[in-house]
Design a protein around this motif. Structure first.
Motif, mmCIF file in Angstrom:
data_model
loop_
_atom_site.group_PDB
_atom_site.id
_atom_site.type_symbol
_atom_site.label_atom_id
_atom_site.label_comp_id
_atom_site.label_asym_id
_atom_site.label_seq_id
_atom_site.Cartn_x
_atom_site.Cartn_y
_atom_site.Cartn_z
ATOM 1 N N ALA A 83 0.834 -1.210 0.000
ATOM 2 C CA ALA A 83 0.000 0.000 0.000
ATOM 3 C C ALA A 83 0.864 1.255 0.000
ATOM 4 O O ALA A 83 0.605 2.205 -0.749
ATOM 5 N N GLU A 84 1.927 1.256 0.819
ATOM 6 C CA GLU A 84 2.785 2.437 0.841
ATOM 7 C C GLU A 84 3.601 2.557 -0.445
ATOM 8 O O GLU A 84 3.977 3.660 -0.852
ATOM 9 N N GLY A 85 3.856 1.441 -1.100
ATOM 10 C CA GLY A 85 4.508 1.509 -2.405
ATOM 11 C C GLY A 85 3.665 2.303 -3.391
ATOM 12 O O GLY A 85 4.184 3.122 -4.167
ATOM 13 N N TRP A 97 3.893 5.966 -2.638
ATOM 14 C CA TRP A 97 5.104 6.526 -3.259
ATOM 15 C C TRP A 97 4.857 6.834 -4.738
ATOM 16 O O TRP A 97 5.215 7.912 -5.227
ATOM 17 N N ILE A 98 4.278 5.888 -5.455
ATOM 18 C CA ILE A 98 4.036 6.075 -6.888
ATOM 19 C C ILE A 98 3.119 7.261 -7.134
ATOM 20 O O ILE A 98 3.354 8.083 -8.028
ATOM 21 N N LEU A 146 -4.338 7.408 -7.132
ATOM 22 C CA LEU A 146 -4.098 6.339 -6.160
ATOM 23 C C LEU A 146 -3.757 6.868 -4.774
ATOM 24 O O LEU A 146 -3.742 6.104 -3.813
ATOM 25 N N ARG A 147 -3.481 8.175 -4.675
ATOM 26 C CA ARG A 147 -2.956 8.718 -3.430
ATOM 27 C C ARG A 147 -3.898 8.521 -2.253
ATOM 28 O O ARG A 147 -3.504 7.959 -1.225
ATOM 29 N N GLN A 148 -5.127 8.955 -2.384
ATOM 30 C CA GLN A 148 -6.063 8.876 -1.259
ATOM 31 C C GLN A 148 -6.377 7.437 -0.847
ATOM 32 O O GLN A 148 -6.256 7.089 0.332
ATOM 33 N N HIS A 165 11.439 10.403 3.184
ATOM 34 C CA HIS A 165 10.390 9.717 3.926
ATOM 35 C C HIS A 165 9.005 10.233 3.531
ATOM 36 O O HIS A 165 8.876 11.322 2.966
ATOM 37 N N ILE A 166 8.000 9.436 3.850
ATOM 38 C CA ILE A 166 6.626 9.871 3.656
ATOM 39 C C ILE A 166 6.078 10.331 5.000
ATOM 40 O O ILE A 166 6.159 9.606 5.994
#
Length: 230
Positions: free
Chosen positions: A47-49, A52-53, A63-65, A131-132
């Motif tokens: 999910a965090e991948g 990042w994208i 895809l962000r939200q 980092h995110i």
């Protein structure tokens, strides 16, 4: 994962393999929940991948939200419940089970609160440095106590378990949590989940020790006596 999309997807693949291997080690249904920890971390890292994208490629901004919410759902709702629950299921002593139930209740309360805030207040993800950072506009009045309750639900249960080597998991989670708070406070959700996902490799070895202990105990109870005729 706190470095890149490739790192997140790579960790997801490795953790999925460890999760499958851990599940194969189970001998009882009660062990299954604990064995799935690496697999759940795998889903979270995937999910965090996608987070990042979505943050690095405008073509995937849609895809962000959803990926952000999926990641936070695992981090803030699933783990404070799953950790005490899965460890409780391994416990054979009723007195210890009652103690684990207390921390499971704490985990459920903090998970309900964080889940409510997640759908009631704005949530954003953005890249800062390597980092995110997940920005959540939660009420500040409960932030400190919320972190304490979250820590209690996810850190204390391993120390209460009678399972061999489980204390190593507890120390590792606690150390990573403290280090993340002190050195990566702005990225605590992303960085701590990365550390915890790596630590979840210990799940495989804990299940291995449980399996060896069970096999040894069964061999003691039912020794095979070979009679040799002369």
């Amino acid at each position: 994962m706190c470095f890149s999309a490739n790192a997140s997807f790579g960790a997801g693949i490795v953790l999925a393999a460890i999760g499958v291997a851990s599940i194969k080690k189970t001998q009882q249904t009660s062990q299954f929940y604990f064995a799935t920890i690496p697999l759940i971390f795998s889903i979270q890292q995937f999910a965090e991948g996608f987070v990042w994208i979505s943050l690095t490629n405008s073509d995937f901004e849609y895809l962000r939200q959803p990926s952000t919410y999926i990641y936070l759902y695992f981090a803030q709702v699933v783990w404070p419940i799953w950790v005490p629950f899965s460890i409780m299921k391994l416990e054979h002593f009723k007195k210890k089970q009652r103690l684990h139930i207390l921390f499971l209740v704490i985990g459920c309360l903090i998970a309900f609160y964080l889940g409510f805030c997640m759908i009631s207040y704005p949530v954003q993800s953005k890249i800062i440095g390597y980092h995110i950072a997940y920005t959540q506009d939660f009420p500040l009045s409960f932030q400190g106590s919320g972190e304490i309750l979250y820590g209690l639900a996810t850190i204390i249960p391993p120390f209460l378990s009678n399972v061999k080597r489980m204390w190593i998991l507890g120390i590792s989670i606690m150390a990573s949590y403290i280090l993340t708070i002190f050195f990566y406070e702005e990225y605590i959700i992303s960085v701590w989940c990365f550390f915890a996902s790596i630590i979840s490799i210990a799940v495989f070895f804990i299940l291995e020790s449980i399996k060896n202990k069970t096999e040894g105990w069964n061999g003691y109870l039912n020794p095979q006596v070979q009679i040799t005729q002369h």
